[in-house]
Design a protein around this motif. Structure first.
Motif, PDB file in Angstrom:
ATOM      1  N   ARG A 155      -3.539  -2.821   4.703  1.00 20.01           N
ATOM      2  CA  ARG A 155      -4.848  -2.147   4.695  1.00 20.01           C
ATOM      3  C   ARG A 155      -5.903  -3.058   4.082  1.00 20.01           C
ATOM      4  NH1 ARG A 155      -4.824   1.825   0.415  1.00 20.01           N
ATOM      5  NH2 ARG A 155      -5.235  -0.071  -0.756  1.00 20.01           N
TER       6      ARG A 155
ATOM      7  N   GLU B  42      -2.229   4.752   7.066  1.00 19.85           N
ATOM      8  CA  GLU B  42      -1.411   4.648   5.854  1.00 19.85           C
ATOM      9  C   GLU B  42      -0.466   5.837   5.741  1.00 19.85           C
ATOM     10  OE1 GLU B  42      -2.853   3.022   1.953  1.00 19.85           O
ATOM     11  OE2 GLU B  42      -4.765   3.451   2.960  1.00 19.85           O
TER      12      GLU B  42
ATOM     13  N   CYS C 260      -0.384  -0.684   1.748  1.00 17.97           N
ATOM     14  CA  CYS C 260      -1.552  -1.005   0.924  1.00 17.97           C
ATOM     15  C   CYS C 260      -2.004  -2.439   1.175  1.00 17.97           C
ATOM     16  CB  CYS C 260      -1.229  -0.822  -0.560  1.00 17.97           C
ATOM     17  SG  CYS C 260      -0.909   0.874  -1.032  1.00 17.97           S
TER      18      CYS C 260
END
Length: 157
Positions: free
Chosen positions: A103, A93, A100
Motif C-alpha cells: 500500500r 487491504e 501495509c
C-alpha cells in the motif's frame, strides 16, 4: 505520463516480451507511437523509481505494524488521492490484495505521478504495476488483474 506507463506495461512487461531494447530505441519507439518526449522521460523515471522501491528497506517500520493499524493520509496525499481511490486502497487491504508495505509503495508511486486528477482506473494500473514488481505477490497480482478487468469491484456503500 500514465498513458506511456500503461503502454509500456501492456506491450513489454505484461506480455512477457523480453525487453532487450536500449533506452534510446525505446524512446524512439514511444515517440513514433505518438507520446511526447517529456511524458516518456517521466514514465521511464517513474518505472526506475518503482524498481528501486522494491530493492530498498525503506519500509522496515511498516512490516512491524499490526493488522489493526490505520493509515492516516497527509494533506498532500488527500489532495492527490480522492476519497474513492483511498476507499479502494482500504478495500484491497481488507481483502488482502495489498499489505501495509505494498500500500505504501502504491501511495508513493501515485504521489510521483504529478497528475491532478487520478482516476480509479489509473490507480488500479499503478497497483498492478507495483504488485508485478514485488517478489512474492503473484497471488495478489492475479487478484488485482481480475479487479482491473471487471467493472464491478465488489465494493458496497
Amino acid at each position: 505520463m500514465m498513458d506511456v506507463l500503461m503502454y509500456l506495461f501492456e506491450t513489454y512487461i505484461h506480455s512477457d516480451i523480453e525487453l532487450t531494447v536500449d533506452q534510446e530505441k525505446l524512446e524512439d519507439e514511444l515517440l513514433k507511437a505518438g507520446f511526447h518526449q517529456e511524458a516518456i522521460y517521466k514514465a521511464l523515471d517513474w518505472l526506475e523509481d518503482l524498481a528501486h522501491l522494491q530493492e530498498t528497506d525503506s519500509h522496515e517500520h511498516i512490516a512491524k505494524s499490526t493488522s489493526t493499524a490505520m493509515r492516516i493520509y497527509t494533506q498532500q496525499e488527500i489532495d492527490g488521492i480522492d476519497t474513492v481511490c483511498r476507499g479502494f486502497l482500504l478495500f484491497l487491504e481488507q481483502i488482502k490484495v495489498l499489505t501495509c508495505e505494498t500500500r505504501e509503495m502504491v501511495i508513493e508511486q501515485v504521489m510521483t505521478l504529478e497528475t491532478e486528477d487520478l482516476s480509479l482506473d489509473d490507480l488500479k494500473w499503478v497497483i498492478l504495476m507495483v504488485l508485478f514488481n514485488v517478489p512474492g505477490q503473484e497471488s495478489a497480482y492475479t487478484q488485482m488483474e481480475e479487479l482491473l478487468y471487471t467493472s464491478d469491484t465488489g465494493m458496497t456503500h
